[in-house]
Write a protein that holds these residues in place. Sequence first.
Motif, mmCIF file in Angstrom:
data_model
loop_
_atom_site.group_PDB
_atom_site.id
_atom_site.type_symbol
_atom_site.label_atom_id
_atom_site.label_comp_id
_atom_site.label_asym_id
_atom_site.label_seq_id
_atom_site.Cartn_x
_atom_site.Cartn_y
_atom_site.Cartn_z
ATOM 1 N N SER A 1 0.840 -1.199 0.000
ATOM 2 C CA SER A 1 0.000 0.000 0.000
ATOM 3 C C SER A 1 0.876 1.250 0.000
ATOM 4 N N SER A 2 0.327 2.323 -0.552
ATOM 5 C CA SER A 2 1.093 3.567 -0.610
ATOM 6 C C SER A 2 1.317 4.141 0.782
ATOM 7 N N ARG A 3 0.374 3.904 1.732
ATOM 8 C CA ARG A 3 0.541 4.389 3.113
ATOM 9 C C ARG A 3 1.728 3.684 3.782
ATOM 10 N N LEU A 4 1.832 2.391 3.594
ATOM 11 C CA LEU A 4 2.932 1.631 4.183
ATOM 12 C C LEU A 4 4.252 2.060 3.548
ATOM 13 N N ARG A 5 4.251 2.246 2.235
ATOM 14 C CA ARG A 5 5.471 2.666 1.552
ATOM 15 C C ARG A 5 5.915 4.050 2.048
ATOM 16 N N ASP A 6 4.967 4.971 2.233
ATOM 17 C CA ASP A 6 5.307 6.311 2.749
ATOM 18 C C ASP A 6 5.841 6.243 4.173
ATOM 19 N N ALA A 7 5.269 5.378 4.992
ATOM 20 C CA ALA A 7 5.731 5.231 6.375
ATOM 21 C C ALA A 7 7.159 4.716 6.411
#
Length: 156
Positions: free
Chosen positions: A147-153
């Motif tokens: 997910s993009s949220r996990l990648r950003d984190a």
Amino acid sequence: MPHLLIRGLSVEQVRQISSPLVNELSELCGCPSDHFVLECLHTTAVFDGEIAASYPFVEVAWFERGSEVRGRFAKIVDRHVRALGVPEAEIAFRTYREDAYYINGEPAGAGEEDLQQQMQTLRDTNARLLSQLQKARKASASDSSMSSRLRDALRE
């Protein structure tokens, strides 16, 4: 600890301020009031060949708590001593190192070797976590299903 060695004040004067003084210092230092010791030192001052009144002087022996706490501690002691009608007094601090202070034959704090070992353990843990984070970031860059949220984190 802390120990207040007081001279130039009578035992009765110290008794008068002891409870409110220790309660206020206890709150400031974050330690129980029974950790404080107040001692009245009986001294004889001599000036110009004559016996003179001892100058009010409070020596505080303690473990360093930083300049802000030290300054507030001194102001509290000064306020209580001067409330007795004493026009002026001096306060000095003697700082003990915890690894050089013994209670019942045991050091009160960690020695230099213990601190160095603790620091090395923290450095090793930090290096291991950094390596794991770098691997996770590489994996996230090549994994399009993440997910993009996990990648950003993970980028942060």
